[in-house]
Design an enzyme around this catalytic site. Structure first.
Site, PDB file in Angstrom:
ATOM      1  N   HIS A  33       1.164  -1.173  -0.122  1.00 28.07           N
ATOM      2  CA  HIS A  33       0.313   0.272  -0.055  1.00 28.07           C
ATOM      3  C   HIS A  33       0.919   1.504  -0.384  1.00 28.07           C
ATOM      4  O   HIS A  33       0.381   2.431  -0.458  1.00 28.07           O
ATOM      5  CB  HIS A  33      -0.993  -0.471   1.452  1.00 28.07           C
ATOM      6  CG  HIS A  33      -2.340  -0.977   1.184  1.00 28.07           C
ATOM      7  ND1 HIS A  33      -3.303  -0.994   0.687  1.00 28.07           N
ATOM      8  CD2 HIS A  33      -2.097  -2.013   1.850  1.00 28.07           C
ATOM      9  CE1 HIS A  33      -3.804  -1.876   0.356  1.00 28.07           C
ATOM     10  NE2 HIS A  33      -3.654  -2.947   1.322  1.00 28.07           N
ATOM     11  N   ASP A  83       0.427   3.853  -3.006  1.00 22.54           N
ATOM     12  CA  ASP A  83       0.133   5.501  -1.838  1.00 22.54           C
ATOM     13  C   ASP A  83       0.122   6.282  -3.264  1.00 22.54           C
ATOM     14  O   ASP A  83       0.474   7.793  -3.192  1.00 22.54           O
ATOM     15  CB  ASP A  83      -0.534   6.103  -0.885  1.00 22.54           C
ATOM     16  CG  ASP A  83      -1.131   5.286  -0.388  1.00 22.54           C
ATOM     17  OD1 ASP A  83      -1.479   4.631  -0.336  1.00 22.54           O
ATOM     18  OD2 ASP A  83      -1.245   4.933   1.161  1.00 22.54           O
ATOM     19  N   ASP A 123      -8.790   4.893  -6.575  1.00 21.70           N
ATOM     20  CA  ASP A 123      -7.993   4.979  -7.815  1.00 21.70           C
ATOM     21  C   ASP A 123      -9.004   5.680  -8.998  1.00 21.70           C
ATOM     22  O   ASP A 123      -8.067   5.845  -9.561  1.00 21.70           O
ATOM     23  CB  ASP A 123      -7.638   3.460  -8.657  1.00 21.70           C
ATOM     24  CG  ASP A 123      -8.341   2.623  -9.267  1.00 21.70           C
ATOM     25  OD1 ASP A 123      -9.087   2.621  -8.279  1.00 21.70           O
ATOM     26  OD2 ASP A 123      -8.078   1.704 -10.284  1.00 21.70           O
TER      27      ASP A 123
END
Length: 481
Positions: free
Chosen positions: A368, A372, A398
């Protein structure tokens, strides 16, 4: 251990020199005083290489102050040896050196306490008010009794209030320090000795005396040598760097303190008048002149801090914390405003709904944190595709949305979509690897009567149709509906 040993040796030698000073011949004292006052230059200069360059300004001011004071003392020593009297020019030079020393203390407070401005102002105000009360009750009557002139009293009062205020600021730094700093405590001793020395000069009338009382010279020698001890200790480098951040809150207790500081000098003057004692107009005049600007700065600082906090909260409520783009709520507000514009006044707004292709695979492979970072980079690239007046927002996950509020002809929309595909087709550097993703874009032009939910729903449908076309091998991953 080495730093403590050096500091200890310096302190022992300084104390020995100070204690031995009264035993010296009177004619030799000016020369010895000159050499002893120059001694702190060595440890202060030695501290410069150990201090990061951005924090050396306070040290350079101390070096300048000691050099100027040394020059003044040298001129005095020569004048006393040749004419038997002190030089007026030398006294002026020494005064300039003391001003530089005050500026160095202010710079130190500025560097160390830049994240605690409110607390430092509070302590400075309280210290100045306290010194003002002591002056009115004890020091001013004593100066009157020795026949001190009004001009001299005013000058000494300004010096004493300044030293007291800076000492209060240093006390605040000591209170806020996470661990004891010997250099800070020694610096506080330096200022305290300076206050005692200046008061001693006034009370004994020794400002222009050729040979001052030995104890007065000892006080000033101790202040110079203590400064050198502070610079020789390793904690001096820490003292010159920014201190811990303090949460600034103007509580009721703070307001009480500030109110008392503003009113204490006039109240003391009023009490003295009621008791039939002579009232010195300098105390309320100079004291209030020193305190009122500080209180105004304090209030202004707190107001600016509150305004910054309100802006930060407003930004957090309307922007995505990851990408810094407007969030869904803010975008819906702007979209609703664009759809509510007067019909016929401008071209109808266009909404672009963008969904990343391949983002889940990147998230699963790298985690993650890298995902990010990818979203952050995508937001930056999309922002470069917009025209002036367009709005880019992260809608969720997204998904990104773009509002083209006016003058968005089909040809313009097509060019924007092509720029988006080109911008996101270049590889992204993530985790030391080059990662490539795609994008599917759905574009919808608003029609009369369409609300925000309806246009977003249609743009979402267009985006999924573009995604299916992309999966089927279509060259463009977008559809204008």
């Amino acid at each position: 251990m080495r730093s403590r040993l050096i500091t200890g040796c310096y302190v022992v030698a300084s104390l020995f020199a100070t204690v031995a000073y009264p035993a010296l011949p009177v004619t030799a004292r000016p020369t010895v005083y000159l050499l002893a006052a120059l001694c702190p230059l060595l440890p202060v200069a030695g501290c410069l290489p150990r201090t990061p360059r951005p924090y050396r300004r306070a040290l350079w001011l101390i070096v300048s102050a000691l050099s100027v004071i040394g020059a003044g003392n040298l001129i005095n020593a020569v004048a006393i040896a040749n004419t038997g009297a002190r030089s007026g020019v030398a006294q002026l030079i020494v005064t300039v050196g003391h001003v530089l020393m005050l500026l160095s203390a202010l710079q130190l407070v500025r560097q160390r306490g830049r994240d605690d401005v409110g607390g430092i102002i509070d302590m400075t105000v309280v210290a100045i008010a306290t010194v003002g009360v002591l002056w009115a009750i004890a020091l001013q009557p004593r100066l009157e009794s020795v026949g001190a002139r009004v001009g001299g009293q005013a000058s000494l009062m300004v010096i004493t209030l300044s030293l007291g205020g800076i000492l209060g600021a240093l006390v605040r730094l000591e209170v806020r320090s996470r661990r004891p700093l010997l250099a800070l405590r020694l610096f506080m001793v330096v200022l305290l000795l300076a206050v005692v020395g200046n008061l001693g000069l006034a009370l004994t009338g020794s400002f222009v005396a050729v040979y001052r009382p030995a104890w007065l010279d000892m006080v000033f020698l101790l202040s110079y040598l203590t400064l050198g001890a502070a610079a020789s200790h390793r904690s001096m480098v820490t003292l010159l760097s920014p201190g811990p951040t303090s949460q600034d809150r103007l509580s009721r207790l703070h307001l009480v303190f500030l109110g008392l500081a503003l009113g204490i000098n006039p109240v003391v003057a009023g009490v003295q008048q009621v008791l039939g004692r002579p009232v010195d107009a300098l105390v309320p005049a100079i004291g209030t002149t020193a305190i009122v600007p500080l209180v105004m700065v304090r209030i202004g600082w707190l107001s600016a801090q509150r305004l910054r906090a309100e802006r930060a909260l407003s930004h957090q409520a309307t922007h995505d914390p990851l990408t810094g783009l407007p969030n869904r709520a803010e975008f819906l507000t702007r979209l609703t405003a664009a759809l509510s514009a007067e019909p016929g006044a401008t071209r109808p707004p266009v909404l672009l709904f963008c969904d990343l292709d391949g983002f889940k695979a990147v998230n699963d492979r790298f985690g993650h944190v890298v995902g990010d970072e990818l979203l952050h980079q995508v937001g930056s690239r999309l922002a470069r595709c917009l025209r002036e007046g367009d709005t880019l927002a992260r809608y969720g996950g997204d998904e990104f949305v773009i509002l083209c509020p006016a003058a968005a002809t089909p040809a313009v929309v097509d060019r924007i979509c092509q720029r988006i595909e080109q911008a996101l087709s270049a590889p992204f550097e993530l985790g030391g690897e080059a990662v490539t993703i795609g994008v599917s874009v759905g574009a919808v032009t608003a029609v009369p009567g369409m609300d925000a939910d309806a246009i977003i729903r249609r743009a979402d449908e267009a985006m999924y149709l573009a995604k299916r076309n992309r999966a089927a091998g279509a060259h463009l991953s977008l559809r204008v509906a």
